[in-house]
Design a protein around this motif. Structure first.
Motif, PDB file in Angstrom:
ATOM      1  N   TRP A  56     -15.283 -52.442  24.698  1.00  0.00           N
ATOM      2  CA  TRP A  56     -14.154 -53.117  25.282  1.00  0.00           C
ATOM      3  C   TRP A  56     -12.965 -53.014  24.129  1.00  0.00           C
ATOM      4  O   TRP A  56     -11.933 -52.881  24.442  1.00  0.00           O
ATOM      5  N   GLN A  57     -13.260 -53.219  23.008  1.00  0.00           N
ATOM      6  CA  GLN A  57     -12.204 -53.259  22.047  1.00  0.00           C
ATOM      7  C   GLN A  57     -11.656 -51.704  21.985  1.00  0.00           C
ATOM      8  O   GLN A  57     -10.559 -51.369  21.559  1.00  0.00           O
ATOM      9  N   MET A  58     -12.654 -50.871  22.050  1.00  0.00           N
ATOM     10  CA  MET A  58     -12.224 -49.407  21.801  1.00  0.00           C
ATOM     11  C   MET A  58     -11.283 -48.908  22.917  1.00  0.00           C
ATOM     12  O   MET A  58     -10.388 -48.440  22.876  1.00  0.00           O
ATOM     13  N   MET A  59     -11.809 -49.393  24.174  1.00  0.00           N
ATOM     14  CA  MET A  59     -11.318 -48.899  25.344  1.00  0.00           C
ATOM     15  C   MET A  59      -9.676 -49.562  25.388  1.00  0.00           C
ATOM     16  O   MET A  59      -8.823 -48.771  26.266  1.00  0.00           O
ATOM     17  N   THR A  60      -9.539 -50.715  24.886  1.00  0.00           N
ATOM     18  CA  THR A  60      -8.279 -51.227  25.151  1.00  0.00           C
ATOM     19  C   THR A  60      -7.383 -51.286  23.617  1.00  0.00           C
ATOM     20  O   THR A  60      -6.465 -51.698  23.413  1.00  0.00           O
ATOM     21  N   ASP A  61      -8.047 -50.182  22.699  1.00  0.00           N
ATOM     22  CA  ASP A  61      -7.318 -49.742  21.536  1.00  0.00           C
ATOM     23  C   ASP A  61      -7.053 -51.235  20.715  1.00  0.00           C
ATOM     24  O   ASP A  61      -5.774 -51.059  20.271  1.00  0.00           O
ATOM     25  N   ARG A  62      -7.978 -51.958  20.760  1.00  0.00           N
ATOM     26  CA  ARG A  62      -7.673 -53.019  19.498  1.00  0.00           C
ATOM     27  C   ARG A  62      -8.311 -52.881  18.233  1.00  0.00           C
ATOM     28  O   ARG A  62      -8.992 -52.252  18.126  1.00  0.00           O
ATOM     29  N   PRO A  63      -7.745 -53.444  17.098  1.00  0.00           N
ATOM     30  CA  PRO A  63      -8.324 -53.241  15.926  1.00  0.00           C
ATOM     31  C   PRO A  63      -9.671 -53.649  15.836  1.00  0.00           C
ATOM     32  O   PRO A  63     -10.210 -54.796  16.228  1.00  0.00           O
ATOM     33  N   ILE A  64     -10.531 -53.034  14.968  1.00  0.00           N
ATOM     34  CA  ILE A  64     -11.923 -53.250  14.706  1.00  0.00           C
ATOM     35  C   ILE A  64     -12.115 -53.190  13.288  1.00  0.00           C
ATOM     36  O   ILE A  64     -11.963 -52.062  12.559  1.00  0.00           O
ATOM     37  N   ALA A  65     -13.049 -54.037  12.959  1.00  0.00           N
ATOM     38  CA  ALA A  65     -13.570 -54.493  11.566  1.00  0.00           C
ATOM     39  C   ALA A  65     -14.899 -53.935  11.585  1.00  0.00           C
ATOM     40  O   ALA A  65     -15.782 -54.687  11.810  1.00  0.00           O
ATOM     41  N   THR A  66     -14.965 -52.660  11.256  1.00  0.00           N
ATOM     42  CA  THR A  66     -16.414 -51.913  11.482  1.00  0.00           C
ATOM     43  C   THR A  66     -17.323 -52.504  10.642  1.00  0.00           C
ATOM     44  O   THR A  66     -18.529 -52.636  10.826  1.00  0.00           O
ATOM     45  N   GLU A  67     -16.869 -52.940   9.296  1.00  0.00           N
ATOM     46  CA  GLU A  67     -18.013 -53.430   8.535  1.00  0.00           C
ATOM     47  C   GLU A  67     -18.641 -54.727   8.898  1.00  0.00           C
ATOM     48  O   GLU A  67     -20.029 -55.009   9.082  1.00  0.00           O
ATOM     49  N   GLY A  68     -17.754 -55.562   9.492  1.00  0.00           N
ATOM     50  CA  GLY A  68     -18.403 -56.740  10.307  1.00  0.00           C
ATOM     51  C   GLY A  68     -19.408 -56.361  11.645  1.00  0.00           C
ATOM     52  O   GLY A  68     -20.379 -57.086  11.793  1.00  0.00           O
ATOM     53  N   TRP A  69     -19.045 -55.578  12.182  1.00  0.00           N
ATOM     54  CA  TRP A  69     -19.760 -55.050  13.368  1.00  0.00           C
ATOM     55  C   TRP A  69     -21.127 -54.261  12.762  1.00  0.00           C
ATOM     56  O   TRP A  69     -22.104 -54.682  13.549  1.00  0.00           O
ATOM     57  N   ALA A  70     -20.898 -53.806  11.798  1.00  0.00           N
ATOM     58  CA  ALA A  70     -22.235 -53.074  11.290  1.00  0.00           C
ATOM     59  C   ALA A  70     -23.324 -54.005  10.751  1.00  0.00           C
ATOM     60  O   ALA A  70     -24.617 -54.035  10.709  1.00  0.00           O
ATOM     61  N   ILE A  71     -22.595 -55.025  10.202  1.00  0.00           N
ATOM     62  CA  ILE A  71     -23.426 -56.186   9.466  1.00  0.00           C
ATOM     63  C   ILE A  71     -24.219 -57.005  10.766  1.00  0.00           C
ATOM     64  O   ILE A  71     -25.447 -57.143  10.872  1.00  0.00           O
ATOM     65  N   ALA A  72     -23.566 -57.051  11.890  1.00  0.00           N
ATOM     66  CA  ALA A  72     -23.819 -57.669  13.186  1.00  0.00           C
ATOM     67  C   ALA A  72     -25.103 -57.088  13.636  1.00  0.00           C
ATOM     68  O   ALA A  72     -26.155 -57.356  14.037  1.00  0.00           O
ATOM     69  N   PHE A  73     -24.819 -55.779  14.013  1.00  0.00           N
ATOM     70  CA  PHE A  73     -25.779 -54.835  14.468  1.00  0.00           C
ATOM     71  C   PHE A  73     -27.031 -54.636  13.489  1.00  0.00           C
ATOM     72  O   PHE A  73     -28.144 -54.650  14.004  1.00  0.00           O
ATOM     73  N   ALA A  74     -26.866 -54.512  12.197  1.00  0.00           N
ATOM     74  CA  ALA A  74     -27.852 -54.561  11.337  1.00  0.00           C
ATOM     75  C   ALA A  74     -28.933 -55.873  11.469  1.00  0.00           C
ATOM     76  O   ALA A  74     -30.121 -55.593  11.420  1.00  0.00           O
ATOM     77  N   ILE A  75     -28.390 -57.121  11.510  1.00  0.00           N
ATOM     78  CA  ILE A  75     -29.124 -58.169  11.584  1.00  0.00           C
ATOM     79  C   ILE A  75     -29.890 -58.511  12.974  1.00  0.00           C
ATOM     80  O   ILE A  75     -31.143 -58.401  12.977  1.00  0.00           O
ATOM     81  N   LEU A  76     -29.294 -58.045  13.962  1.00  0.00           N
ATOM     82  CA  LEU A  76     -30.025 -57.989  15.043  1.00  0.00           C
ATOM     83  C   LEU A  76     -30.942 -57.151  15.347  1.00  0.00           C
ATOM     84  O   LEU A  76     -31.977 -57.050  15.778  1.00  0.00           O
ATOM     85  N   GLY A  77     -30.475 -55.674  14.720  1.00  0.00           N
ATOM     86  CA  GLY A  77     -31.445 -54.645  14.737  1.00  0.00           C
ATOM     87  C   GLY A  77     -32.866 -54.721  13.903  1.00  0.00           C
ATOM     88  O   GLY A  77     -33.804 -54.515  14.473  1.00  0.00           O
ATOM     89  N   ALA A  78     -32.676 -55.484  12.945  1.00  0.00           N
ATOM     90  CA  ALA A  78     -33.715 -55.760  12.025  1.00  0.00           C
ATOM     91  C   ALA A  78     -34.616 -56.568  12.645  1.00  0.00           C
ATOM     92  O   ALA A  78     -35.923 -56.477  12.375  1.00  0.00           O
ATOM     93  N   ILE A  79     -34.167 -57.731  13.440  1.00  0.00           N
ATOM     94  CA  ILE A  79     -35.144 -58.731  13.874  1.00  0.00           C
ATOM     95  C   ILE A  79     -35.774 -58.191  14.946  1.00  0.00           C
ATOM     96  O   ILE A  79     -37.100 -58.166  15.233  1.00  0.00           O
ATOM     97  N   LEU A  80     -34.957 -57.266  15.899  1.00  0.00           N
ATOM     98  CA  LEU A  80     -35.814 -56.338  17.103  1.00  0.00           C
ATOM     99  C   LEU A  80     -36.879 -55.542  16.648  1.00  0.00           C
ATOM    100  O   LEU A  80     -37.912 -55.274  17.186  1.00  0.00           O
ATOM    101  N   PHE A  81     -36.376 -54.918  15.697  1.00  0.00           N
ATOM    102  CA  PHE A  81     -37.373 -53.816  14.853  1.00  0.00           C
ATOM    103  C   PHE A  81     -38.584 -54.237  14.591  1.00  0.00           C
ATOM    104  O   PHE A  81     -39.724 -53.808  14.658  1.00  0.00           O
ATOM    105  N   VAL A  82     -38.400 -55.546  13.513  1.00  0.00           N
ATOM    106  CA  VAL A  82     -39.681 -55.888  12.929  1.00  0.00           C
ATOM    107  C   VAL A  82     -40.648 -56.607  14.151  1.00  0.00           C
ATOM    108  O   VAL A  82     -41.673 -56.322  14.109  1.00  0.00           O
ATOM    109  N   THR A  83     -40.126 -57.304  14.984  1.00  0.00           N
ATOM    110  CA  THR A  83     -40.705 -58.083  15.939  1.00  0.00           C
ATOM    111  C   THR A  83     -41.447 -57.220  16.966  1.00  0.00           C
ATOM    112  O   THR A  83     -42.590 -57.359  17.338  1.00  0.00           O
ATOM    113  N   GLY A  84     -40.392 -56.147  17.257  1.00  0.00           N
ATOM    114  CA  GLY A  84     -41.090 -55.155  18.254  1.00  0.00           C
ATOM    115  C   GLY A  84     -41.924 -54.076  17.721  1.00  0.00           C
ATOM    116  O   GLY A  84     -42.951 -54.003  18.537  1.00  0.00           O
TER     117      GLY A  84
END
Length: 242
Positions: free
Chosen positions: A40-68
Motif C-alpha cells: 500500500w505504501q508503494m502504491m500510494t507513493d509514500r516514503p518507505i524506511a526499507t531498513e525497518g521493513w527488512a528487520i521486521a521481515f527478518a524477525i517474522l521470517g526467522a520465527i516461521l522458518f525455524v518452527t516450520g
C-alpha cells in the motif's frame, strides 16, 4: 460438573506433544499484514524506511522458518499425534518464512529500488521492482495452490476441530465443520492472494494487486487474532489434559 468430567476424560503426555502453532499463527498473520502495508505504501507513493521493513521481515521470517522447518522435518510431530499437522502448518510456515527472509535481504540490499518506486510513474524503478519480485512469485503461486489443497482437506475430513477440553473453541467440538470452515476459509483467502500474485506483477495490475491486498489483509487479521486467542485456549487445553 459436566464440564469438569469432560475435562477429565482426556489425558495428553505433553512431553511428547509439542504445540507451538500459536507463535506461528501470530507471525504468519502479522507477516501478511506487513506485506499488504508495504504494498500500500508503494502504491500510494509514500516514503518507505526499507531498513525497518527488512528487520521486521527478518524477525517474522526467522520465527516461521525455524518452527516450520522443525515441524516439517519431525515426522510425525508427536507419537500417536496428528501427522497431518506437519503438512498443514509446518510446510506453509516454512515456505512463507523462507520467502520473508528472502524479502528481508532484498529490502536491506536493494532498498532504494523500493523506497523510490511508485506504481504510478511507470519508470525504471517500478520495472526493477517487477523484475525483482516476479520470478519468486511463481513459488508464491504454487504455495497458493497448496493452500487450496489444505482447505479442501480441511472441509473433506473436518480437520481443525478443537477437543471439548479446549476453552472457547471446544464449545464447538460437536460441530467440527464450523472450525473446519473457519480455518479452511483462511487458507482459501491466502491461496487467492497467492495465485493472483504473479498475474498482478506481470504488468503491475492495480485491480489484481488490490484483490491480493484485501484477501491477505482479511486473512492476516484473522490469523493474528486467532493466534492470540490460542494463547489462552491452548494453555487451558494443557491444564485440562495434563
Amino acid at each position: 460438573m459436566s464440564g469438569t468430567l469432560a475435562q477429565q476424560g482426556l489425558k495428553i503426555n505433553w512431553a511428547e506433544m509439542p504445540t507451538y502453532n500459536t507463535i506461528m499463527a501470530l507471525a504468519a498473520g502479522v507477516g501478511l499484514l506487513l506485506i499488504v502495508a508495504l504494498g500500500w505504501q508503494m502504491m500510494t507513493d509514500r516514503p518507505i524506511a526499507t531498513e525497518g521493513w527488512a528487520i521486521a521481515f527478518a524477525i517474522l521470517g526467522a520465527i516461521l522458518f525455524v518452527t516450520g522447518l522443525h515441524m516439517t522435518l519431525t515426522w510425525p510431530l508427536a507419537p500417536g499425534g496428528f501427522a497431518f499437522d506437519n503438512i498443514i502448518f509446518g510446510e506453509p510456515a516454512l515456505g512463507f518464512g523462507t520467502l520473508m527472509l528472502g524479502a528481508a535481504i532484498v529490502l536491506w540490499r536493494r532498498g532504494a529500488v523500493f523506497a523510490e518506486a511508485s506504481l504510478e510513474d511507470g519508470g525504471l524503478r517500478t520495472e526493477q521492482v517487477r523484475r525483482l519480485l516476479w520470478p519468486i512469485s511463481i513459488f508464491v503461486f504454487a504455495l497458493g495452490l497448496a493452500c487450496f489443497g489444505i482447505a479442501a482437506a480441511g472441509w473433506t475430513y473436518t480437520l481443525f476441530a478443537a477437543p471439548p477440553q479446549e476453552p472457547i473453541s471446544g464449545a464447538f467440538a460437536e460441530y467440527p465443520l464450523i472450525e473446519a470452515t473457519f480455518i479452511s476459509g483462511l487458507y482459501v483467502l491466502v491461496g487467492i492472494g497467492a495465485v493472483l500474485t504473479p498475474f498482478a506483477l506481470i504488468r503491475l495490475n492495480r485491480v489484481l494487486l488490490a484483490i491480493v491486498g484485501v484477501a491477505w489483509a482479511i486473512a492476516g487479521i484473522a490469523f493474528t487474532l486467532f493466534g492470540a486467542l490460542n494463547y489462552f485456549t491452548h494453555i487451558g487445553l494443557i491444564i485440562h489434559t495434563m
